[in-house]
Design an enzyme around this catalytic site. Structure first.
Site, PDB file in Angstrom:
ATOM      1  N   CYS A  44     -16.137 -14.188  -3.858  1.00 35.06           N
ATOM      2  CA  CYS A  44     -15.907 -13.075  -2.938  1.00 35.06           C
ATOM      3  C   CYS A  44     -16.641 -13.255  -1.620  1.00 35.06           C
ATOM      4  O   CYS A  44     -16.047 -13.174  -0.548  1.00 35.06           O
ATOM      5  CB  CYS A  44     -16.323 -11.754  -3.587  1.00 35.06           C
ATOM      6  N   TYR A 179      -0.540 -13.074  -3.565  1.00 38.30           N
ATOM      7  CA  TYR A 179      -1.250 -12.362  -2.508  1.00 38.30           C
ATOM      8  C   TYR A 179      -2.088 -13.292  -1.635  1.00 38.30           C
ATOM      9  O   TYR A 179      -2.195 -13.093  -0.420  1.00 38.30           O
ATOM     10  CB  TYR A 179      -2.086 -11.220  -3.085  1.00 38.30           C
ATOM     11  N   GLU A 481       0.142  11.654   5.936  1.00 33.80           N
ATOM     12  CA  GLU A 481       0.574  13.007   5.598  1.00 33.80           C
ATOM     13  C   GLU A 481       1.875  12.990   4.787  1.00 33.80           C
ATOM     14  O   GLU A 481       2.168  13.940   4.058  1.00 33.80           O
ATOM     15  CB  GLU A 481       0.744  13.857   6.854  1.00 33.80           C
TER      16      GLU A 481
END
Length: 493
Positions: A44, A179, A481
């Site tokens: 990482c 990914y 929203e």
């Protein structure tokens, strides 16, 4: 006095191993040692999430001048200096590695900066030939990227090598559609590299929500990434050795004399050996569709493998599964009672926050007398493509196989893009159980989707229903929203 040198010996100095060692020593008062053969921080910090995200930030400045013009600013596109950026990147990674070391030292964890392997159920053998004993041993030694089994695959890079580049290639072929492949395609394109991507399947990001990955693929192609689905590499060699005749398909990036400087001699891969990647000049590639092309570099993003080779695991009775992963139970215990394993070496959910949680659960179980199973349910995740993809819970296909569902979904051009005349679209999607009304999955494709999904993940983890979302007042004007204003399902399944 204990019959062992330590209460716990951790193999691996990544995020999971360091957290487990620190908490066991600092909170549980255990005598702890840790061995790391490469750099502290693991995948990482050193060769994954952190440098990748910094590269994402750098790549997002591409096109900012053009976008600003849509808002009335008079700006000119600048130039990107990989040398300046990579120098700062190395300094930051050095700083973070130092932080990890200080955290261990401050917790009174004894460090061994060398490789370690198992001698028996309670004994670790260090690279210098010495042995250490421990009541418990924790395997947290991670995984590494792999190359395909084909002739000349050593000419290609793997993800570790990207962070060691001395110069950016002018063109690159990325093999894979996962990914890592897609993130690197977007990053390198944003930094000015001509990017092609070969994918064996019909679409990128296999295993993710179909609607979301379709939108991301369209966005990547609109930006200029050359994606070829149903395509794989069948042959590669140094361009100067290739019998190449199709001039229309050829593309030469950096001159042959310059291409050898793509990766520096000082670079260290996860194997601990100096990287020789791309030192032989441009690479000629032939694909399954018969296409031939020359690239300055090739990146294999075709999978990762747990670091279990040569560790002495099977010799001491630790059961290994498919691909060499360490088999563990819900408490991260292996087939040998004194030996536990967390993180990528177990190939459960290969995410840094998951490894950290597994390490914490291990300490609770073994050193605090509080048996704590690892919770792998409803883990939010993000894919840092452009646009980003955030998800938590099930995909539409997964949920539909389980029960009857309603799908609430909207895709639109957000205000920021529309005003500037950009074609970028975003996606907001909720998958809802017809019976319980619980939100089974949430998917967001949008700028900063990773930030949004972290907060949405709290609601989904708590078991929020669609009506809970509906009762939440919208924040206007925002993209997010839409997550609380979708009233009618677009389909049921």
């Amino acid at each position: 006095m204990s019959e062992f040198d330590y209460d716990l010996f951790v193999i691996g100095g990544g995020s999971g191993g360091v957290r487990a060692a620190r908490v066991a020593a600092g909170e549980a008062g255990a005598r702890v040692a840790l061995a790391e053969e490469s750099r502290y921080g693991g995948t990482c910090v050193i060769r994954g999430c952190v440098p990748k995200k910094l590269m994402v930030f750098a790549s997002e400045f591409h096109g900012i001048a053009e976008e600003a013009q849509g808002y009335g600013w008079s700006m000119q596109e600048g130039t990107f200096s990989w040398q300046q950026f990579s120098s700062q990147l190395r300094e930051e990674l050095d700083r973070l590695e130092g932080v990890y070391k200080k955290l261990l030292d401050g917790s009174n964890v004894e460090r061994f900066d060398m490789r370690a392997k198992l001698r028996d159920a309670h004994t670790v053998e260090l690279a210098d030939g010495t042995t250490k004993t421990a009541k418990h041993i924790l395997l947290a030694n991670g995984g590494h990227p792999v190359r395909p089994d084909m002739v000349n695959s050593d000419l290609g890079m793997v993800s570790d090598d990207i962070f060691l580049l001395e110069n950016l290639p002018k063109s690159i072929l990325i093999i894979g559609g996962g990914y890592i492949a897609c993130e690197m395609a977007c990053i390198l394109h944003g930094l000015g590299v001509e990017v092609s991507q070969y994918i064996r399947g019909a679409q990128i990001l296999n295993g993710f929500d179909d609607e979301a990955r379709g939108l991301i693929a369209d966005a990547m192609e609109t930006r200029g990434i050359d994606i070829h689905t149903g395509t794989n590499i069948v042959e590669m060699r140094c361009a100067e050795d290739a019998d190449y005749t199709d001039a229309d398909e050829a593309h030469m990036g950096a001159p042959v004399e310059d291409a050898g400087a793509l990766v520096g001699d000082s670079g260290m891969r996860s194997t601990g050996k100096p990287s020789e990647t791309s030192k032989k000049g441009p690479i000629w590639v032939k694909s399954t569709n018969g296409r031939e092309k020359i690239f300055d570099a090739v990146l294999f993003a075709t999978g990762r493998k747990p670091n279990t080779d040569g560790m002495g695991l099977e010799e001491v009775g630790v059961k290994l599964g498919r691909g060499g992963k360490v088999e563990v139970d819900e408490y991260s215990q292996t087939s040998v009672p004194s030996i536990y394993a967390i993180g990528d070496v177990t190939d459960r959910v290969n995410l840094t926050p998951v490894a950290i949680r597994e390490g914490m659960a291990f300490v609770e179980t073994v050193f605090k007398g509080n048996k704590t199973p690892v919770d792998h349910a409803l883990i939010p995740s993000a894919v840092f493509t452009q646009p980003e993809y955030g998800s938590v819970g099930m995909t539409e296909a997964q949920a539909a196989e389980q029960e009857e569902i309603e799908v609430y979904c909207t895709s639109f051009r957000p205000m920021h893009s529309a005003f500037a005349g950009k074609p970028d679209r975003v996606l907001m999607k909720l998958i809802v159980s017809k019976e319980t009304r619980r939100v089974l999955g949430c998917h967001i494709v949008a700028p900063h989707a990773g930030e949004m999904i972290q907060l949405a993940g709290i609601a989904v983890k708590m078991g929020a229903t669609k009506e809970d979302f509906d009762r939440t007042c919208a924040v206007h004007p925002t993209m997010a929203e839409e997550m609380v204003t979708m009233r009618q399902p677009v389909r049921t399944a």
